[in-house]
Write an enzyme that holds these catalytic residues in place. Structure first.
Site, PDB file in Angstrom:
ATOM      1  N   ARG A 115      11.737  -7.244   7.209  1.00  0.00           N
ATOM      2  CA  ARG A 115      12.903  -6.383   7.041  1.00  0.00           C
ATOM      3  C   ARG A 115      14.181  -7.208   6.999  1.00  0.00           C
ATOM      4  NH1 ARG A 115       9.106  -3.532   7.009  1.00  0.00           N
ATOM      5  NH2 ARG A 115       8.744  -1.527   8.000  1.00  0.00           N
ATOM      6  N   HIS A 134       8.518  -7.521  12.016  1.00  0.00           N
ATOM      7  CA  HIS A 134       8.805  -6.150  12.431  1.00  0.00           C
ATOM      8  C   HIS A 134       9.575  -6.085  13.747  1.00  0.00           C
ATOM      9  CE1 HIS A 134       8.031  -1.799  13.147  1.00  0.00           C
ATOM     10  NE2 HIS A 134       8.200  -1.787  11.831  1.00  0.00           N
TER      11      HIS A 134
END
Length: 143
Positions: A115, A134
């Protein structure tokens, strides 16, 4: 053997041993950076996190950063949603400050673990962080 030979050998041995005991940076011609200098150069002073250059991000991150700056469109419906910073690894801000975006992982059928999280107003990439795992760890993306 002359009397001077043992004395000379002792002097040379003493000089050699003394040179070995010197700290390494005094034996080099250029000064070595101190750990504090190295840490300051590799960490973002605001967050304390290590920097990562955009060239060191996965190649799939570049189009994500471009879409963030353009305000979309995004590949995943969750992209652009609020990131709560529950892990408290990013600097503390109000609950709607951070937004998350997916960096696709080749071979994954879902969003995967990678991300980019950006803080501030939408379309802002000045304060972005990358996590390959994550939200277990972050690195500050150099603007």
């Amino acid at each position: 053997m002359t009397r001077a030979a043992p004395t000379l050998a002792a002097l040379l041995l003493g000089a050699l041993l003394a040179a070995c005991d010197l700290p390494q940076d005094t034996r080099t011609s250029s000064p070595q950076p101190t750990p504090t200098t190295q840490t300051q150069a590799t960490r973002d002073p605001h967050s304390g996190l290590r920097w990562i250059a955009t060239r060191d991000l996965p190649r799939e991150a570049d189009p994500v950063l471009t879409r963030i700056a353009q305000g979309g469109p995004y590949r995943y419906s969750k992209d652009g949603s609020t990131f709560g910073n529950r892990e408290r690894l990013l600097p503390r801000q109000n609950s709607s400050y951070y937004r998350e975006y997916t960096v696709p992982t080749p071979g994954e059928n879902d969003r995967g673990a990678r991300r980019i999280v950006c803080g501030g107003p939408p379309r802002t990439t000045a304060e972005c962080y990358y996590t390959p795992d994550h939200y277990a760890s972050f690195r500050r993306i150099q603007p």
